[in-house]
Write a protein that holds these residues in place. Structure first.
Motif, mmCIF file in Angstrom:
data_model
loop_
_atom_site.group_PDB
_atom_site.id
_atom_site.type_symbol
_atom_site.label_atom_id
_atom_site.label_comp_id
_atom_site.label_asym_id
_atom_site.label_seq_id
_atom_site.Cartn_x
_atom_site.Cartn_y
_atom_site.Cartn_z
ATOM 1 N N GLU A 165 0.839 -1.198 0.000
ATOM 2 C CA GLU A 165 0.000 0.000 0.000
ATOM 3 C C GLU A 165 0.871 1.243 0.000
ATOM 4 O O GLU A 165 0.758 2.122 0.853
ATOM 5 N N LEU A 166 1.767 1.298 -0.956
ATOM 6 C CA LEU A 166 2.696 2.415 -1.023
ATOM 7 C C LEU A 166 1.925 3.724 -1.153
ATOM 8 O O LEU A 166 0.986 3.824 -1.961
ATOM 9 N N CYS A 174 -11.178 2.780 2.997
ATOM 10 C CA CYS A 174 -9.950 3.059 2.246
ATOM 11 C C CYS A 174 -9.878 2.218 0.981
ATOM 12 O O CYS A 174 -9.435 2.695 -0.072
ATOM 13 N N GLY A 175 -10.326 0.969 1.059
ATOM 14 C CA GLY A 175 -10.348 0.134 -0.127
ATOM 15 C C GLY A 175 -11.275 0.691 -1.196
ATOM 16 O O GLY A 175 -10.946 0.678 -2.393
ATOM 17 N N ALA A 176 -12.434 1.184 -0.767
ATOM 18 C CA ALA A 176 -13.389 1.751 -1.711
ATOM 19 C C ALA A 176 -12.833 3.003 -2.379
ATOM 20 O O ALA A 176 -13.026 3.220 -3.588
ATOM 21 N N GLN A 189 0.744 2.879 14.681
ATOM 22 C CA GLN A 189 1.065 1.894 13.654
ATOM 23 C C GLN A 189 -0.168 1.104 13.230
ATOM 24 O O GLN A 189 -0.283 0.682 12.078
ATOM 25 N N ALA A 190 -1.111 0.898 14.141
ATOM 26 C CA ALA A 190 -2.295 0.097 13.831
ATOM 27 C C ALA A 190 -3.192 0.769 12.794
ATOM 28 O O ALA A 190 -4.033 0.114 12.173
ATOM 29 N N GLY A 249 -4.398 -2.120 4.971
ATOM 30 C CA GLY A 249 -5.648 -1.750 4.332
ATOM 31 C C GLY A 249 -6.218 -0.429 4.773
ATOM 32 O O GLY A 249 -7.344 -0.085 4.390
ATOM 33 N N GLN A 250 -5.470 0.330 5.573
ATOM 34 C CA GLN A 250 -6.001 1.575 6.113
ATOM 35 C C GLN A 250 -5.250 2.789 5.545
ATOM 36 O O GLN A 250 -5.116 2.915 4.342
ATOM 37 N N PHE A 251 -4.761 3.683 6.401
ATOM 38 C CA PHE A 251 -4.259 4.973 5.941
ATOM 39 C C PHE A 251 -2.827 4.896 5.419
ATOM 40 O O PHE A 251 -2.045 4.029 5.804
ATOM 41 N N ASN A 252 -2.503 5.878 4.575
ATOM 42 C CA ASN A 252 -1.119 6.045 4.141
ATOM 43 C C ASN A 252 -0.268 6.630 5.251
ATOM 44 O O ASN A 252 0.937 6.367 5.320
#
Length: 572
Positions: free
Chosen positions: A128-129, A347-349, A368-369, A374-377
């Motif tokens: 998820e770069l 975030c996926g959407a 970090q969580a 699949g979440q934030f940059n």
């Protein structure tokens, strides 16, 4: 050897995927305990067929107040990797470390597959770069109600004269989107290329964090046509636009909450919130609310983001502003109080709609969580930036500052660290100049240090002209559009600093970082293959020798001396 100080966690920030076939391995050891660390690695299947292991020494990286970090970029031709660490201490004693813990450094042990950490297959999608453009961005945060009044026809009835004080929690001054549009050339001239707007959606307050309608622009700010014009004209100037979403809670005037108040358990929105008693309100005996809120504010009922209907509604909100107005980023308020499952879904959407969207969560601590998985940059990087004024105010020693800063620089994978949102002050803190007791030399030094650190720096509106302000609401004063000579000089300096940062953004994102402390002089060095950037900060009480050549920006230098409180940035 202090075994308790040794740690590596696979599939975490200790194994940062940089690109296809590239991963950064990292190991933590106790400070001043280990002299050498080697990585022994291979493709497991090829190794089992006879291809020998490779052995490469790790690089001694950043050190915190208690630990030393070791790093090594590894190229993986097959995208499959097993690896272990050979660690050597001050006495020359070595030990192996892998997936099942520690083992004796013998050929027999290194032949056991179970001793190795495993990266079964490197999937770039798992990384998820962050969008590449973020590390090249210098943000500018605007509190819309206080930036500029471009259209007096949409002013609130109780509007206060621009700049009149003191600022109150319920003050309205008439700032709007037209005011932002009118000053886009000023922002472009300053050099910023990212615009972060606090909430602009329908709300009764001046801050708009108590949303009524997420699909509408607040009428005191303007119209959707105004916002479309703002985005288009910002993009034409190379400026990205980030909006602020409040999904932890709604405003009490939202139609969903008002339906709950009116219809109680029969409301179709009853399970959109966290209600623990009916009718909603305060217990007559204890005066405690029987529903959950943001903090303790009765006017901001907390939303149940585990409800599929709520999830669909909020996802549709964020998709709408991307699809209809082509915004580039979302900042999510109170992100750490919302469940991770919802963030992954949202975030996926959004990435499906706009793959290079920048997704930022608000958090005031190491989070970090919230990053990756699949979440934030990135998150708002307060733990990295808050020690800066403490250092300049001599509330932290130089060594303590370096240790704390290095700790934060090791909390996230390298690509995410490059995209972290680095703001020293915002609408939620007192202004930087006030924190620094009105000292503009300290302000310049703080901004210089900010621009040298990894991450995406952000200026709070008015910092460039030396605006002051205590805690909320005083930190939300009206923008000063009539700066005096000294304030204009500060603005010119900030413009030069932003230009320096943007010119070397890629280098400052990827170059190695190290520190040197000489008495009360702190040097931050950024080293690349062909270039070195050094920032030197004199935090002592006496002048020291200044650099003579290759200085690109400095403050408080005289006759080849770096005066107390001064700094210089040199490029070789």
């Amino acid at each position: 050897m202090l075994l308790a100080g040794i740690l590596h966690r696979p599939e975490s920030e200790d194994t940062a995927i940089l690109a296809d076939h590239q991963v950064m391995l990292r190991l933590k050891t106790a400070l001043d305990d280990v002299t050498k660390v080697e990585v022994i690695y291979a493709d497991m299947y090829l190794w089992q067929e006879g291809t020998p292991m490779q052995t490469t020494a790790m690089h001694r990286g950043l050190a915190t107040q208690s630990n030393q970090y070791w790093t090594l970029p590894v190229t993986i031709p097959t995208n499959r990797l097993i690896y272990g660490f050979r660690i050597t201490d001050q006495d020359g004693q070595s030990i192996g470390y892998g997936d099942d813990g520690f083992f004796e450094d013998t050929l027999t042990n290194w032949a056991v597959a179970g001793h190795y950490f495993h990266l079964p297959y490197l999937h770039v999608s798992d990384a998820e770069l962050p969008p590449a453009w973020v590390k090249d961005t210098v943000w500018y945060q605007i509190f819309p109600e206080r930036f500029a009044n471009g259209d007096r026809k949409n002013d609130p009835e109780n509007v206060t004269a621009w700049g009149a004080g003191p600022v109150k929690r319920d003050s309205f001054y008439g700032g709007d989107l037209r005011g932002v549009i009118d000053h886009l050339d000023d922002l472009a001239d300053l050099g910023i290329n990212g615009l972060y707007l606090c909430p602009i959606f329908t709300s009764p307050s001046n801050h708009k964090y108590d949303t009524i309608d997420h699909f509408e622009i607040d009428p005191h700010f303007g119209t959707k046509a105004d916002f479309q014009e703002l985005v288009a004209k910002a993009h034409a100037r190379g400026i990205k636009v980030m909006l602020d979403a409040v999904f932890n809670h709604f405003g009490e005037q939202s139609p969903q909450w008002q339906d709950v108040v009116k219809n109680g358990q029969q409301s179709r929105f009853a399970d959109w919130f966290h209600v623990h008693g009916w009718p909603v309100g305060r217990d007559p005996k204890t005066q405690q609310l029987n529903y959950e809120t943001f903090a303790t504010g009765a006017a901001m009922p907390k939303v149940n983001t585990q409800n599929p209907a709520v999830q669909d509604y909020l996802i549709n909100v964020t998709k709408y502003w991307i699809e209809q107005f082509d915004i580039d980023a979302w900042r999510f308020d109170v992100a750490d109080e919302v469940d991770h499952g919802f963030w992954r879904k949202l975030c996926g959407a959004l990435r499906a709609v706009k793959p290079d969207v920048y997704l930022l969560g608000e958090a005031w601590h190491s989070s970090q969580a919230l990053v990756n998985n699949g979440q934030f940059n990135a998150v708002m990087n307060y733990p990295l930036t808050q020690p800066i004024p403490a250092l300049l105010n001599h509330e932290l020693s130089l060594a303590a500052y370096v240790g704390k800063t290095n700790l934060q620089l090791t909390q996230y994978r390298l690509p995410n660290q490059q995209a972290m949102f680095n703001a020293i002050d915002t609408h939620d803190t007192q202004r930087l100049l006030t924190t620094l007791h009105g000292d503009e030399d300290k302000l310049k030094a703080a901004l210089a240090l900010l621009m040298l650190l990894p991450g995406s720096p952000c200026l709070y509106y008015g910092t460039e002209v030396g605006m002051a302000g205590g805690p909320d609401p005083d930190n939300r004063r009206c923008m000063n559009w009539q700066p005096n000579t000294d304030q204009l000089a500060l603005k010119a300096f900030v413009k030069r600093l932003i230009g320096f940062r943007r010119q070397r953004a890629d280098f400052l994102a990827t170059s190695e970082l190290s520190w040197q402390i000489d008495d009360q002089c702190l040097t931050l060095k950024r080293q690349g293959p062909t270039q070195t950037v050094c920032g030197r900060f004199n935090l002592g009480t006496t002048a020291i020798k200044a650099a003579i050549q290759n200085v690109v920006i400095s403050n408080r230098t005289s006759a080849h001396q770096l005066l107390p409180g001064g700094f210089e940035i040199k490029v070789n």
